[in-house]
Motif scaffolding. Structure first.
Motif, short mmCIF file in Angstrom:
data_model
loop_
_atom_site.label_atom_id
_atom_site.label_comp_id
_atom_site.label_asym_id
_atom_site.label_seq_id
_atom_site.Cartn_x
_atom_site.Cartn_y
_atom_site.Cartn_z
N GLU A 63 57.79 64.62 62.10
CA GLU A 63 57.55 63.38 62.85
C GLU A 63 57.67 62.18 61.92
OE1 GLU A 63 54.55 61.83 66.36
OE2 GLU A 63 53.86 63.35 64.94
N VAL A 64 58.50 61.24 62.32
CA VAL A 64 58.78 60.05 61.51
C VAL A 64 58.03 58.86 62.12
CG1 VAL A 64 60.60 58.52 60.68
CG2 VAL A 64 61.05 60.96 60.94
N MET A 94 67.66 57.46 60.55
CA MET A 94 68.82 57.58 59.67
C MET A 94 68.41 57.53 58.20
SD MET A 94 72.35 55.39 59.78
CE MET A 94 72.53 55.77 61.51
N VAL A 95 67.45 56.64 57.88
CA VAL A 95 66.98 56.52 56.50
C VAL A 95 66.35 57.82 56.03
CG1 VAL A 95 65.31 55.35 55.01
CG2 VAL A 95 66.69 54.03 56.62
N VAL A 96 65.52 58.41 56.89
CA VAL A 96 64.84 59.67 56.54
C VAL A 96 65.83 60.81 56.39
CG1 VAL A 96 63.08 61.32 57.26
CG2 VAL A 96 62.76 58.90 57.72
N PHE A 115 64.36 65.52 62.65
CA PHE A 115 63.50 64.35 62.45
C PHE A 115 63.46 63.56 63.75
CE2 PHE A 115 65.49 65.49 58.47
CZ PHE A 115 64.43 65.47 57.56
N ASP A 116 62.26 63.16 64.14
CA ASP A 116 62.15 62.37 65.37
C ASP A 116 60.85 61.60 65.36
OD1 ASP A 116 62.22 61.48 68.16
OD2 ASP A 116 63.74 63.04 68.42
N HIS A 117 60.84 60.49 66.13
CA HIS A 117 59.61 59.72 66.27
C HIS A 117 58.60 60.44 67.14
CE1 HIS A 117 61.40 56.41 64.17
NE2 HIS A 117 62.35 56.23 65.07
N LYS A 118 59.08 61.34 67.98
CA LYS A 118 58.19 62.10 68.86
C LYS A 118 58.64 63.55 68.88
CE LYS A 118 55.78 61.54 73.25
NZ LYS A 118 55.70 60.80 74.52
#
Length: 386
Positions: free
Chosen positions: A126-127, A134-136, A172-175
């Motif tokens: 989770e980011v 993209m940065v991660v 990778f995802d915000h959720k």
């Protein structure tokens, strides 16, 4: 409205002797006319009507909910699905296993190994919202960030018994729930196997990953509560003839075929049920058992007022209990009340099987959330053109 619905659907036993020659115009006129007449009733009759509605709903919740055992509801009728499912479910091939709990990973992988032919293990990081994905991702590929490799190491070391094709994916995802749903679509997963996560005490939070996936995923889902024993010898299947329990029985047959376990099918009816109905259900279960030839299987028809107590009582003698979710609509939690209670109170492992249906709150939310994700991705792409 009832006449229109019944005329459009094939309800067993519905054979009216009179048919309105002006159908459906008479019915449409009646519906519209009744709505137009409502304001003319006056404030007091309308208030009384609303109070009666709340009183009826309260009496149902307090007294009738645990005693009512309807064969189908309005949505089953709209879907023309009032008869029990007789077709064989679609076979399970690709299994997606999202992992987040090291203590539960092996149980989920073992289940996936028994049920599928291709296993996709998904570990999601989770980011934070303020950080672009993209940065991660670039930092990960350039090895500039440290990763927790426990899940991948356990996955690679897991002793798969059937030589299934296996793949480990890091996303990778915000959720987290968004990533599970998207990966299930990308990988064309036939089923998602997840671990049971308790919601907040005294209430269910729609922010939970499990509930979000149940809300939006179009794939079949199996939730495992508890830890599988080293060897499965006896499997209990709670069967009511509806779609989710049919899928549950299908998965039980796959598990039994790969583990050598026996299957016990139970169906619960009210002691007040009509004797003819009991005979029909018994005959159906007997026919179901006779079709399963390569696995030790038996059935039992139980007469109980409480379905929950009956299942919990019998489940104590079995290594795994499989139940199909009730597929209730318009509820706070995306699992039915019966499924939740059994999972919470059972002393043995429980697997809940759920498959979304076309006319439901789940499907509406799925379409809205899918559109929302596309709009969000487009906006994010415009903000980060590089």
């Amino acid at each position: 409205m009832a006449v229109i619905i019944l005329r459009k659907r094939t309800l067993p036993g519905y054979e009216p002797t009179f048919r309105d020659p002006f159908y459906p115009f008479t019915q449409i006129f009646g519906v519209v006319g009744s709505i137009l007449l409502l304001p003319l009733l006056g404030g007091l009759p309308l208030l009384f009507t609303v109070l009666m509605i709340f009183a009826g709903a309260g009496w149902y919740m307090y007294y009738g909910k645990d005693k009512a055992m309807p064969a189908y509801n309005l949505f089953d009728l709209l879907e023309n699905n009032v008869e029990r499912v007789s077709v064989e479910p679609v076979s399970v091939g690709r299994v997606l296993v999202p992992v987040s709990n090291p203590g539960h990973e092996r149980d989920l992988l073992k289940l996936a190994d028994f049920l599928g032919s291709e296993i996709i293990c998904l570990h999601i990081i989770e980011v934070p919202r303020q950080t672009t994905l993209m940065v991660v991702q670039e930092a990960y590929h350039e090895k500039q960030i440290e990763m927790d490799c426990r899940f991948q190491e356990d996955f690679e070391q897991y002793p798969a018994k059937f030589g299934n094709k296996r793949e480990f994916i890091i996303a990778f995802d915000h959720k987290i729930s968004n990533s599970i749903i998207e990966q299930a679509e990308i990988e064309h997963a036939d089923i998602i196997i997840m671990g049971w996560h308790e919601s907040k005490r005294f209430k269910y939070s729609l922010g939970d990953v499990t509930n979000d996936v149940l809300l939006s995923s179009k794939s079949q889902i199996a939730l495992l509560k508890g830890h599988l024993p080293d060897s499965l010898k006896k499997i209990l299947v709670a069967y009511n003839g509806k779609q989710n329990s049919v899928h549950g029985l299908y998965l039980a047959k796959k598990l039994a075929a790969n583990t050598g376990a026996s299957i016990r099918i139970i169906s619960i009816i009210s002691p007040d049920e009509d004797p003819d109905k009991k005979a029909i259900i018994t005959e159906e279960l007997d026919g179901l058992v006779k079709k399963i030839t390569s696995i030790p299987v038996s059935f039992k028809l139980l007469e109980r007022y409480s379905i929950e107590d009956a299942i919990l009582e019998v489940s104590n003698g079995y290594d795994l209990t499989i139940i199909g979710d009730s597929s209730e609509r318009f509820k706070i939690s995306l699992l039915g009340t019966l499924s939740q209670r059994i999972a919470r109170h059972s002393r043995k492992p429980v697997m809940i099987v759920k498959k979304s249906k076309p006319i439901s709150k789940e499907s509406l939310n799925y379409l809205l959330k899918k559109s929302g994700r596309k709009i969000y991705a487009r906006i994010r792409k415009e903000k980060d053109p590089d």
